[in-house]
Design a protein around this motif. Sequence first.
Motif, PDB file in Angstrom:
ATOM      1  N   ASN A   1     -56.281 -17.729 -45.040  1.00  0.00           N
ATOM      2  CA  ASN A   1     -57.286 -18.740 -45.372  1.00  0.00           C
ATOM      3  C   ASN A   1     -56.774 -20.156 -45.133  1.00  0.00           C
ATOM      4  N   GLY A   2     -55.744 -20.283 -44.302  1.00  0.00           N
ATOM      5  CA  GLY A   2     -55.259 -21.611 -43.948  1.00  0.00           C
ATOM      6  C   GLY A   2     -54.559 -22.340 -45.077  1.00  0.00           C
ATOM      7  N   ARG A   3     -53.960 -21.599 -45.977  1.00  0.00           N
ATOM      8  CA  ARG A   3     -53.270 -22.233 -47.105  1.00  0.00           C
ATOM      9  C   ARG A   3     -51.773 -21.981 -47.047  1.00  0.00           C
ATOM     10  N   GLU A   4     -51.051 -22.837 -47.756  1.00  0.00           N
ATOM     11  CA  GLU A   4     -49.604 -22.703 -47.943  1.00  0.00           C
ATOM     12  C   GLU A   4     -49.297 -21.320 -48.528  1.00  0.00           C
ATOM     13  N   THR A   5     -48.175 -20.750 -48.141  1.00  0.00           N
ATOM     14  CA  THR A   5     -47.823 -19.442 -48.709  1.00  0.00           C
ATOM     15  C   THR A   5     -46.903 -19.635 -49.913  1.00  0.00           C
ATOM     16  N   GLY A   6     -46.916 -18.661 -50.779  1.00  0.00           N
ATOM     17  CA  GLY A   6     -45.994 -18.621 -51.909  1.00  0.00           C
ATOM     18  C   GLY A   6     -46.158 -19.761 -52.893  1.00  0.00           C
ATOM     19  N   SER A   7     -47.394 -20.204 -53.111  1.00  0.00           N
ATOM     20  CA  SER A   7     -47.599 -21.284 -54.078  1.00  0.00           C
ATOM     21  C   SER A   7     -48.780 -20.927 -54.964  1.00  0.00           C
ATOM     22  N   SER A   8     -48.698 -21.331 -56.215  1.00  0.00           N
ATOM     23  CA  SER A   8     -49.830 -21.051 -57.100  1.00  0.00           C
ATOM     24  C   SER A   8     -50.920 -22.107 -56.909  1.00  0.00           C
ATOM     25  N   ASN A   9     -50.528 -23.226 -56.314  1.00  0.00           N
ATOM     26  CA  ASN A   9     -51.507 -24.264 -56.039  1.00  0.00           C
ATOM     27  C   ASN A   9     -51.373 -24.660 -54.576  1.00  0.00           C
ATOM     28  N   PRO A  10     -51.767 -23.738 -53.692  1.00  0.00           N
ATOM     29  CA  PRO A  10     -51.405 -23.906 -52.283  1.00  0.00           C
ATOM     30  C   PRO A  10     -52.112 -25.081 -51.612  1.00  0.00           C
ATOM     31  N   ARG A  11     -51.353 -25.795 -50.817  1.00  0.00           N
ATOM     32  CA  ARG A  11     -51.937 -26.902 -50.058  1.00  0.00           C
ATOM     33  C   ARG A  11     -52.601 -26.365 -48.792  1.00  0.00           C
ATOM     34  N   THR A  12     -53.353 -27.223 -48.133  1.00  0.00           N
ATOM     35  CA  THR A  12     -54.102 -26.791 -46.943  1.00  0.00           C
ATOM     36  C   THR A  12     -53.281 -27.041 -45.681  1.00  0.00           C
ATOM     37  N   LEU A  13     -53.666 -26.343 -44.631  1.00  0.00           N
ATOM     38  CA  LEU A  13     -53.036 -26.551 -43.321  1.00  0.00           C
ATOM     39  C   LEU A  13     -53.023 -28.023 -42.947  1.00  0.00           C
ATOM     40  N   ARG A  14     -54.140 -28.690 -43.184  1.00  0.00           N
ATOM     41  CA  ARG A  14     -54.236 -30.108 -42.830  1.00  0.00           C
ATOM     42  C   ARG A  14     -53.068 -30.885 -43.428  1.00  0.00           C
ATOM     43  N   ASP A  15     -52.841 -30.701 -44.708  1.00  0.00           N
ATOM     44  CA  ASP A  15     -51.785 -31.475 -45.375  1.00  0.00           C
ATOM     45  C   ASP A  15     -50.398 -30.989 -45.002  1.00  0.00           C
ATOM     46  N   MET A  16     -50.266 -29.675 -44.836  1.00  0.00           N
ATOM     47  CA  MET A  16     -48.951 -29.129 -44.496  1.00  0.00           C
ATOM     48  C   MET A  16     -48.519 -29.563 -43.100  1.00  0.00           C
ATOM     49  N   ILE A  17     -49.458 -29.511 -42.153  1.00  0.00           N
ATOM     50  CA  ILE A  17     -49.095 -29.919 -40.787  1.00  0.00           C
ATOM     51  C   ILE A  17     -48.680 -31.387 -40.787  1.00  0.00           C
ATOM     52  N   ARG A  18     -49.446 -32.190 -41.506  1.00  0.00           N
ATOM     53  CA  ARG A  18     -49.110 -33.625 -41.538  1.00  0.00           C
ATOM     54  C   ARG A  18     -47.732 -33.831 -42.137  1.00  0.00           C
ATOM     55  N   GLU A  19     -47.411 -33.080 -43.178  1.00  0.00           N
ATOM     56  CA  GLU A  19     -46.120 -33.252 -43.825  1.00  0.00           C
ATOM     57  C   GLU A  19     -44.971 -32.906 -42.872  1.00  0.00           C
ATOM     58  N   ILE A  20     -45.109 -31.764 -42.208  1.00  0.00           N
ATOM     59  CA  ILE A  20     -44.027 -31.327 -41.322  1.00  0.00           C
ATOM     60  C   ILE A  20     -43.881 -32.294 -40.144  1.00  0.00           C
ATOM     61  N   HIS A  21     -45.001 -32.655 -39.574  1.00  0.00           N
ATOM     62  CA  HIS A  21     -44.971 -33.588 -38.441  1.00  0.00           C
ATOM     63  C   HIS A  21     -44.281 -34.903 -38.850  1.00  0.00           C
ATOM     64  N   ARG A  22     -44.676 -35.425 -39.994  1.00  0.00           N
ATOM     65  CA  ARG A  22     -44.101 -36.696 -40.462  1.00  0.00           C
ATOM     66  C   ARG A  22     -42.608 -36.579 -40.697  1.00  0.00           C
TER      67      ARG A  22
END
Lengths: 516, 468
Positions: B315-336
């Motif tokens: 579902n496009g969410r962070e893995t292994g988190s109880s409050n998973p972030r979205t792909l949008r935010d994760m991609i931005r974080e890694i890229h940055r």
Amino acid sequence: MNTIKTKNILPESVNTPSRFRNPIGKYLVKRNSRCAACGLCAELCPYGVHIKPEGYSRPLPPRSHLCIGTACAGNDFYCVKRCPNQALSVNLNPTLQALGDYRWTPEMLIGHWHMAETGELPRVDLEYSLGSSGGGFDKMRFRIPDAADYLDINDEDIDTSLNLNRRGDGRPQKVLSLPCYGGGMSFGSTALPVIVGRARAATRLNTMTCTGEGGYPPEFLPYAEHVVTQVATGLFGVREETIQNAPVVEFKYAQGAKPGLGGHLLGDKVTPEVAAIRETVVGSSLFSPFPFHSVYSVEDHKKHVDWIKEINPRALVSIKVSTPSDADMVAVGSYYAGAHIIHFDGSYGGTGAAPDIAKKNIAMPIEYAIPRIHRFLKEEGIRDQVCLMASGGIRNAMDAAKAIALGADGVVIGTADLVALDCIRCGKCESGRGCARGIASTDPELGYMINEEYAEQRIVNMYLAWRKQWCQLLRQYGLRSMKELVGRSDLLVNMDYLDEAERSKYPEAPKNKLVI
Amino acid sequence: MPKKYHIETKAAPPRFLAVGKFSTVEFREDCAGSCRQCVKKKCVYNVYKDSYQHVITMDEPEFLYICQSCFRCVQECTKGIFSPVINPEYTLMGDEYWQPEIINQTWFQAHTGRIPVSGAGYRGLFSGAGFDAMWTDMSEIVRPTRDGIHGREYISTSIELSRKPMRLIFDKEGNLPVSLPEIVEIPLPVILQPPAFGVLSQKELLAMAGAAQKLHTLMLIDAKDYSSSFTGFDGTMVPRLDAANYKEYVDIICKSRMVEMVDSSGIEREFATLRGFKPGLLISVGLPLDASAASRALELTGTGVDVLHFYAEDNGRETGSSNPRTLRDMIREIHRKLVDGKVRPTVNLLFSGGIAMAEHMAKAVICGADGVVVDIPMLIALECRLCGRCKRGESCPVDIGDIYVAWGVQRIVNLIGAWHNQLLEVMGACGIREVRRLRGEVGRALFLEDLERESFAPIFGQRKVPCG
Ligand code: SF4
Ligand code: SF4
Ligand code: SF4
Ligand code: SF4
């Protein structure tokens, strides 16, 4: 030519029922076989749901869409309880489940059909001002008014006019009686009687409609003073005389529903009539190029504006653009190029066909664009010299009022006009022969399902109902004129920006879980 | 002029009646039974004529799959016997993320190869989570510069998968002392991978591989599934290996342009061995899109890895988190993180999990991805209904294991062809000529939070309900 209307002379509303035999209402009234045809229900119901004409042995099928539904249960005329044979039932119409979408909810559609039929605001408990989109206008409410501000004046004494020329450049003042006009819908995308009906309605309401990109059918000529000529990248049917006919010429640089893409008319819709007016070939798809290949700077753009002003010395010029992140800069540039009207078309509206990816994803919703443009123009000191129009997802009278309170002078409407003509928003306008309901079609049969008189009166009725809503609103805040509402964002609240206690004072938007 | 990348689409009709959204229930007892002009005869879309079988057999209730919901029969029947309803089977497809609408539109694209187009404006929610909380921008088209707008035939969608050195270093003689890695490009920012879902037959896998080959892209596959039937697809297949098993697959490695290693600590120490088997081998490391993804990305960059492939949940969410972030935010974080670490140009980032629509591809790139990895949409292209029966060991309603491979190839090619076209639409509107320039170009996007803050906060004050 200089026609300044100071008084609001408004047309009459005329009851104009749906073209379809079974109008859709919120409630469904059923009469079963136990009915003994006593005719009591017809005597009881004051809303005309039950009718038993003289000499008929049985009552006519119930006109369900007029029924006020479960709210009637408390009345002593409640037919369900009074029927001696328990032959009647009133229930929520299951059809609603399959109707509408997040932006135009079933109740908003039904509410507008009612307005178009009667010219009145619905009696039935319908939420026709708020949709279920969960953002933008659907999160905004007008602040609870202070009772002391209430102005006890009649609708006739409230001014809803809109002045399109604020430049003071010697060109005519063009004042419309309503703070809105009709957006471009081309002959080709939409049936001829529909667009001519819109022009007739615009004439009666003293507002305007727009040719869209489809050229200027001669049927518009009697209403020329109320028809905007659009000049779009395809330049279909744009000629010297069509520019000379027009009180306002609109340059369409982009449209919100498909910015970056030109207009597109499928070959099937290019009938001989359409081809003649657009000066093209029958049956061949029409793609408008993108963008204007003659415009790559504000200076180029100014040349366009000057060209129009030269050909028609009394024309006002409108610039229609979509809503990029630097919409505010675009507004300033357009002003300095000489535009009278700057028209921003946000992403969520549109009546024509557009790729779904563009409709959903490209450019910003109009709710965000208006306040930033308004603020920027004010800071530049030129806000009072332009007419700022907003469109793209402005569905109803309250959306329009919110847009104005956010900073627009007026709004441009497309979809609601079609809803007035029984559009169901199925989105199938482009498939096969076009709209099965005879609205967005040029099919020899489907394109003539509607007559001009019907289109005209339904649209007139809807705007008369909108005006009632506007007058109600203005009175509450002690405002006598729509102009006083412009930029009054202090009168708005946003549910997401209120704490829980405050929020509970305002109506919730319907939270339908819809299948779209 | 170099040859243009063009995806050949061709209608590939479904084998089964698609699950339609609308159906009509009739109150037959009310039917007059004798209307000469019965509305059923007049349906503009021939719904009743095409399913006349239903009139003969009088099954009840009948779902009319091709009904376009114009409501004319409903509103014109003299007795008002019709009531339109949403087909319950339609609402049961997919889940909160993979909504019926997405499934339906994917079928349409796989069938026709065309972009979904409709009239009457946008119908959905104002915004939502993740990619639904951003819009793409198109300033160029309103204020075009001569560089900004160009015919779509001039737009390039190709990306590189090979690593790049930050700078060239020459020796005293002016020669390059090291050999540079070969530049490997794919013509669109998409590679394919079989979904980790249900049971995949050999035919389905072959259809996916065939599509990857036709599209000139790559397909990931678990090394254990890499059977001899994939001979002929060697340049297309990317075997997925791990530190423990890769030495058993030397033959496969030697045939491949690229391999993917499952991340584990010290994985970079295996790269030399891998390139010992096959010089010039492209190496991807597959790692979970979890809380440590960004820091792990920084550690791995510069170790000789070409691609980092992050796996999000379906579902496009962070893995292994109880409050998973979205792909949008994760991609931005890694890229940055990689931009701040000044190493972003040296590595290529791919993301999988939750890439469901063409817009996700464009938006992932804007957020900072080089490309995306498509999985479940391929299955949907093969008519999967995401009903979940196969997961429960029940029979598949569309017998998906038994497709014609050539048909499957065309369906997937059609889908990706339609996606590619939509990417061109968005890039055209953004005035971006190369998808590589769209990467991380957040200036070509509008984010919900920013718009709320800039446009609404001055009016409404402090937001009390979090965005998204
Ligand atoms: S319930 Fe009331 S409004 Fe409805 S039909 Fe009966 S009497 Fe009329
Ligand atoms: S096809 Fe549907 S959405 Fe389009 S105009 Fe007709 S009724 Fe409205
Ligand atoms: S609703 Fe329209 S498309 Fe559907 S069966 Fe009735 S007439 Fe045909
Ligand atoms: S259609 Fe249902 S059973 Fe068949 S593959 Fe898809 S989810 Fe599994």
